[in-house]
Every structure is written in C-alpha cells, then in structure tokens.
Design a protein around this motif. Structure first.
Motif, PDB file in Angstrom:
ATOM      1  N   LEU B 126       0.837  -1.205   0.000  1.00  0.00           N
ATOM      2  CA  LEU B 126       0.000   0.000   0.000  1.00  0.00           C
ATOM      3  C   LEU B 126       0.868   1.251   0.000  1.00  0.00           C
ATOM      4  O   LEU B 126       0.524   2.269  -0.590  1.00  0.00           O
ATOM      5  CB  LEU B 126      -0.923   0.014   1.214  1.00  0.00           C
ATOM      6  N   PHE B 129       1.686   2.118  -3.380  1.00  0.00           N
ATOM      7  CA  PHE B 129       0.568   2.806  -4.027  1.00  0.00           C
ATOM      8  C   PHE B 129       0.519   4.278  -3.653  1.00  0.00           C
ATOM      9  O   PHE B 129       0.303   5.143  -4.499  1.00  0.00           O
ATOM     10  CB  PHE B 129      -0.743   2.141  -3.626  1.00  0.00           C
ATOM     11  N   ILE B 163      -4.707   8.068 -12.536  1.00  0.00           N
ATOM     12  CA  ILE B 163      -5.811   7.699 -11.642  1.00  0.00           C
ATOM     13  C   ILE B 163      -6.593   6.531 -12.235  1.00  0.00           C
ATOM     14  O   ILE B 163      -6.925   5.568 -11.540  1.00  0.00           O
ATOM     15  CB  ILE B 163      -6.739   8.901 -11.423  1.00  0.00           C
ATOM     16  N   ILE B 167      -6.751   2.254 -10.554  1.00  0.00           N
ATOM     17  CA  ILE B 167      -7.888   1.447 -10.082  1.00  0.00           C
ATOM     18  C   ILE B 167      -7.704  -0.002 -10.516  1.00  0.00           C
ATOM     19  O   ILE B 167      -7.768  -0.927  -9.703  1.00  0.00           O
ATOM     20  CB  ILE B 167      -9.205   2.009 -10.634  1.00  0.00           C
ATOM     21  N   LEU B 171      -7.063  -3.356  -8.250  1.00  0.00           N
ATOM     22  CA  LEU B 171      -7.932  -4.530  -8.288  1.00  0.00           C
ATOM     23  C   LEU B 171      -7.132  -5.788  -8.615  1.00  0.00           C
ATOM     24  O   LEU B 171      -7.387  -6.864  -8.061  1.00  0.00           O
ATOM     25  CB  LEU B 171      -9.042  -4.325  -9.319  1.00  0.00           C
ATOM     26  N   LEU B 183       0.402  -8.210   3.177  1.00  0.00           N
ATOM     27  CA  LEU B 183       0.699  -7.004   2.407  1.00  0.00           C
ATOM     28  C   LEU B 183       2.169  -6.650   2.467  1.00  0.00           C
ATOM     29  O   LEU B 183       2.608  -5.739   1.796  1.00  0.00           O
ATOM     30  CB  LEU B 183      -0.107  -5.813   2.940  1.00  0.00           C
ATOM     31  N   TRP B 325     -10.775   1.910 -18.611  1.00  0.00           N
ATOM     32  CA  TRP B 325     -12.033   1.797 -17.880  1.00  0.00           C
ATOM     33  C   TRP B 325     -12.881   0.630 -18.346  1.00  0.00           C
ATOM     34  O   TRP B 325     -13.583   0.023 -17.567  1.00  0.00           O
ATOM     35  CB  TRP B 325     -12.839   3.090 -18.003  1.00  0.00           C
ATOM     36  N   LYS B 326     -12.848   0.342 -19.664  1.00  0.00           N
ATOM     37  CA  LYS B 326     -13.803  -0.647 -20.164  1.00  0.00           C
ATOM     38  C   LYS B 326     -13.184  -2.022 -20.339  1.00  0.00           C
ATOM     39  O   LYS B 326     -13.895  -2.999 -20.518  1.00  0.00           O
ATOM     40  CB  LYS B 326     -14.387  -0.177 -21.500  1.00  0.00           C
ATOM     41  N   ILE B 329     -10.519  -2.600 -16.041  1.00  0.00           N
ATOM     42  CA  ILE B 329     -11.250  -2.717 -14.764  1.00  0.00           C
ATOM     43  C   ILE B 329     -12.179  -3.929 -14.759  1.00  0.00           C
ATOM     44  O   ILE B 329     -12.139  -4.727 -13.823  1.00  0.00           O
ATOM     45  CB  ILE B 329     -11.978  -1.397 -14.440  1.00  0.00           C
ATOM     46  N   LEU B 333     -11.782  -7.073 -12.268  1.00  0.00           N
ATOM     47  CA  LEU B 333     -12.872  -7.528 -11.397  1.00  0.00           C
ATOM     48  C   LEU B 333     -13.125  -9.016 -11.619  1.00  0.00           C
ATOM     49  O   LEU B 333     -13.312  -9.782 -10.670  1.00  0.00           O
ATOM     50  CB  LEU B 333     -14.144  -6.734 -11.686  1.00  0.00           C
TER      51      LEU B 333
END
Lengths: 166, 347
Positions: B126, B129, B163, B167, B171, B183, B325-326, B329, B333
């Motif tokens: 972390l 990150f 940014i 994400i 994930l 971690l 994004w498409k 992510i 997931l």
C-alpha cells in the motif's frame, strides 16, 4: 521530552500552519497544495499512533485521489485572482464570528467528552490501526455495514464505467 | 536524555543501505537511458550511440554533462516555487518506492544481522501505491506552474491516466493479496522463495493487468500521451531546461526500474533464484546471489518495457481511456472473482 512528544508537537504545528496557509493563500491551487500537506501531517499522527494502515489509506485516498480531482477542477476552471468575488466587510466579519463560535464549541465539546477525559494517548504500541485487528473488526463485528458500503462503492465504479460507455 | 536512546547502529546501517540503494538506482538509471537508445537502435536496424568511449559506453556521462551545462530558465510567468518543486517531487516520489523492496535475504556483518530492505512495514504494498499517487503531483505541479497551455493539458492527461489505471492496478493487486494473505513485500517474496511456485503461476491474468497498468503509470509508450509530441509539443516538461528537465526524464526511468522491481517481487519471486537451494551456501553469499538475481529480473523487465516502446505505436487518448475503464477494470474484477472462487473451492 521523548522523541514521540517532539514528533507530535512538530507534526501538530506543521498541520496547523498548513491549515492556516490553506485559508490565507490567495491562489486556489496553492490552497489545495497546502491541504495536501495537512493530510500528510495527519497521516504522520496516525503513524505515531501505530495506525499504519489508516495513515497510508489516508494518503492514498485523500492526498492521492481526492486532492488530484480538486486540482483538476481548479486547473480546468482556471480561477483568476481578480475574477474572485470580493466579499463585503460585514459578510467577512460575520464569517469570522460564526467560525470562531464554531471553534469554541468544538474545543469545549472535546474537552468535556467523558470518553477521553483523564486518558492518555496510546502512542507507538497500539494495535487497533494495524491491518490484522482492523480486518478482524470489519469482518466480524461490522460485517453487514462493511459489505453494504462495499457494494455501494462497487456499484459507483460500475456506474462510472456504464456512463463512460454511453 | 531519552533523545539519544535510539539504536544508533541501526540508524547508521539503514542510512548506508539507503545511500547504496539510491546511488545504485541512479547509476542503473544512467545506463538505462543508454540501454534505451541502444535497444531502439537495434530494433530500428541502426548502430545507435557509439562515439563516446568504447561501444559508446560513456554516452550517458556526456548526456548528463550536457544537461547540467545547459542554461537554467525559469519563465517569468511561471509560478517560481512550484516550478522548482515539480521535478524534485517527481524524482523523490520515484526513488521513495525503493524503501520497501526486499533486495535480498539477510546479510551477517560485524556480528549483526542486516536485512537488505530499508523498511519492512506490514502494509508495504500500500505504501508503494501511496508513493505512486504522489508521483502524479510532480507532473501536475510542474505542468501547471509552467503557465503553458500545452504543459497544463499534458499534466491533466498524465493525472487522469494515472488515476484511471491505478484502479485496475489495485484490483489486480487485491487478487494477488488474496492468494498471498500478506501485504508485506518481505513476506510475499519469502513465501515464493521458500520453494513454492512464483505468484505469476497463480495470477497470470493479474500479472498481465498489473504490467499494462504499470506501463501506463510510468507514462511509457504506448501510453505516453502526456508527452505526445505531435499533439502537445513536448508535454508537461516543455518549459523546463537543464537539470530540472533532466530530473523529469530521469524520474521516468527510475519509475520504470522501481516498477520492474515491484513486479519482480510480487509476481516473479523477487530475489529467488529458481532451481537453486540457497541454504547450501553461506548466508552472505546467498544474499549476494539474491541481489544479483533481482537485478537480472529488473533488467529483463526494463528490456521488455523498451521492447514494447519501440514496437507498438502510441494510442489515441480516447483509446487509452477506453482500455483503462472498459477493458482493464472489468478484467481485473473478473480476475478477482475467479481468484475468490478458486480459493473457496480449495478450502
């Protein structure tokens, strides 16, 4: 004074100074940058309390993500110094009085809270902010609210992707 | 006097370690720039830099000297302090990642056990990150302080790119952390070195996502939209000259090395040399072998970065965002869901 006390006072002074600079900076970008420093100082306090997880999440979420979005908006709308609305003296005075009253109220409340009276801060050796106790607490005692909020976050993320697809 | 009740030997030991790591990183970075030019030359079928010294080996020194000798210019309309702060921040953030990377097993010197890792914090990954998200500020502040439309646009691009890809990266990492259960980078690497399979075996999809996102975070081609010279002249460092420009250019290479080190540690066993039992040799020698192994893995990753840079053309900006994004992510997931199901099935 022990090293922890010195660090505590240094960080507190740093946090308060940066917070004041957020308010007095004329340029909104400078305000945002000072606010980032405030978050760093607060993360420093978390580390003093041995809450490493909270400290780092504070930096990732607030200083890292939210403040970047702040900067974004301010850079894009491009606020000029002279286009800022000039407030009247009376409005400013009222603002100062209201803010000052609120500060007094907060200080009084914190001073009178029964839960923190006569207790010393658990510096350096508390474990509540570490990831294992935190995870245990979240998944045992608070599992329902935690799951509901994570579904909420997930749906927000999926929503962003869906809006992007249009 | 409680002030001086530290373990001073530990402080000195860590300081020496930090100095060694930073200097080594900078030295490697210097030669990474040379390597980049050579790799580009080989891929484009030309000799590349070969004039300064044997095989052009002194070229990085010449480049560095050239950068230092250039005139320092701070544009009059720039915001002076932030203009100076930008490159410094970019460089600091990229070097700070090195603090949590385990470079090898413990070394025994002068009766002390020295861990080849500056800080083994239990939230190691972390921390990486957090530092990565700080790196964005270097670019944003520099781009904004230049008071130049192109720089500003490019800074905004860099930030939104970072940014968006953070994400998917996070994930992908969650799935990895589900399998490792820790971690701390030290624990993650030690688990892999203890004779288990490397994490890439359990997380192939996660690794690919992580790798692509790391490339985007480092602003490398095909994701180097922030410095797309045909649209933005030169990007966020357009107004910079001399060593301030050098810092920005250097920071990109340091980022590349650090993300290679992170990927090697997370997915490829870190300092673990495959098919070799470290316990058969003396601990100090085993540590040195470990450091060497990690360095070789880093160099391989860096080469992969360069290979991709000189092979694939740059994306368009909307393509970049669409991919992030498409594709990334949802894939991440899915990877998370798959990992969770497999772990449940195994239990």
């Amino acid at each position: 004074m022990s090293i922890i006390q010195i660090l505590f006072f240094a960080l507190s002074a740093f946090a308060i100074l940066s917070a004041i600079m957020v308010l007095v900076s004329k340029n909104p970008i400078h305000s945002v940058l000072w606010l980032i420093l405030v978050f760093f100082a607060i993360s420093g306090h978390y580390i003093l309390l041995n809450a490493q997880f909270l400290a780092i999440v504070n930096i990732i979420v607030y200083a890292g993500a939210i403040m970047v979005l702040f900067l974004f908006v301010i850079m894009l709308i491009n606020v000029k110094k002279d286009s800022e609305p000039q407030k009247q003296f009376l409005v400013k005075l009222l603002g100062v009085v209201a803010g000052g009253s609120f500060l007094t109220l907060l200080v009084a409340l914190v001073k009178q809270t029964a839960q923190i009276q006569g207790r010393t801060l658990l510096m350096k050796d508390g474990v509540i902010g570490l990831i294992h106790p935190l995870g245990k607490a979240l998944f045992n005692d608070y599992v329902v609210p935690f799951e509901i909020s994570s579904v909420l976050f997930l749906s927000a993320m999926v929503g962003a992707v869906i809006i992007g697809k249009k | 006097m409680t002030l001086i009740s530290f373990d001073w030997a530990l402080v000195i030991e860590k300081l020496i370690l930090i100095v060694i790591i930073v200097l080594t990183t900078l030295l490697i970075t210097l030669y990474t720039t040379f390597g980049e030019r050579k790799v580009a030359a080989i891929l484009q079928d030309r000799p590349g830099p070969n004039r300064a010294g044997p095989f052009g080996l002194l070229q990085p020194l010449a480049d560095g000297l050239k950068l230092i000798m250039k005139e320092e210019i701070i544009p009059t309309s720039a915001s002076k302090w932030l203009f100076i702060l930008g490159p410094g921040l970019a460089m600091t953030a990229s070097l700070m990642t090195s603090a949590v990377i385990p470079w090898g097993t413990d070394v025994h010197l002068f009766g002390r056990t020295i861990a080849l890792q500056v800080a083994d914090i239990n939230i190691g990954i972390l921390y990486v990150f957090a530092v990565v998200s700080m790196g964005v500020y270097g670019i944003m502040i520099g781009g904004w302080a230049s008071n130049n439309k192109f720089s500003l646009m490019s800074a905004l691009r860099a930030a939104s790119q970072a940014i968006s890809y953070e994400i998917a990266m996070g994930l992908a990492l969650i799935a990895l952390l589900m399998t490792t259960g820790s971690l701390s980078l030290k624990t993650i690497v030690a688990d892999q070195a203890a004779g288990n399979w490397w994490n890439v075996v359990y997380q192939p999809l996660g690794f690919i996502i992580f790798f692509i996102c790391a490339m985007a975070e480092c602003n490398r081609t095909p994701f180097d939209l922030p410095e797309a010279e045909n649209e933005l002249n030169f990007g966020y460092h357009q107004e910079y000259s001399s060593m301030k420009l050098g810092f920005y250019l250097f920071a990109e290479y340091v980022n590349m090395i650090m993300s290679s080190a992170i990927m090697a540690s997370l997915y490829f066993g870190g300092y673990d040399l495959p098919f070799f039992d470290e316990t058969t040799v003396a601990p100090n020698i085993a540590a040195m072998i470990g450091v060497g192994t990690l360095l070789i893995k880093i160099v391989l990753f860096v080469f992969l970065f360069m290979w991709i840079r000189w092979t694939i053309p740059r994306f368009r900006y909307d393509q970049l965002m669409n991919l992030g994004w498409k594709t990334m992510i949802p894939l991440a997931l899915f990877n998370m869901l798959l990992t969770g199901t497999l772990i449940l099935a195994k239990l």
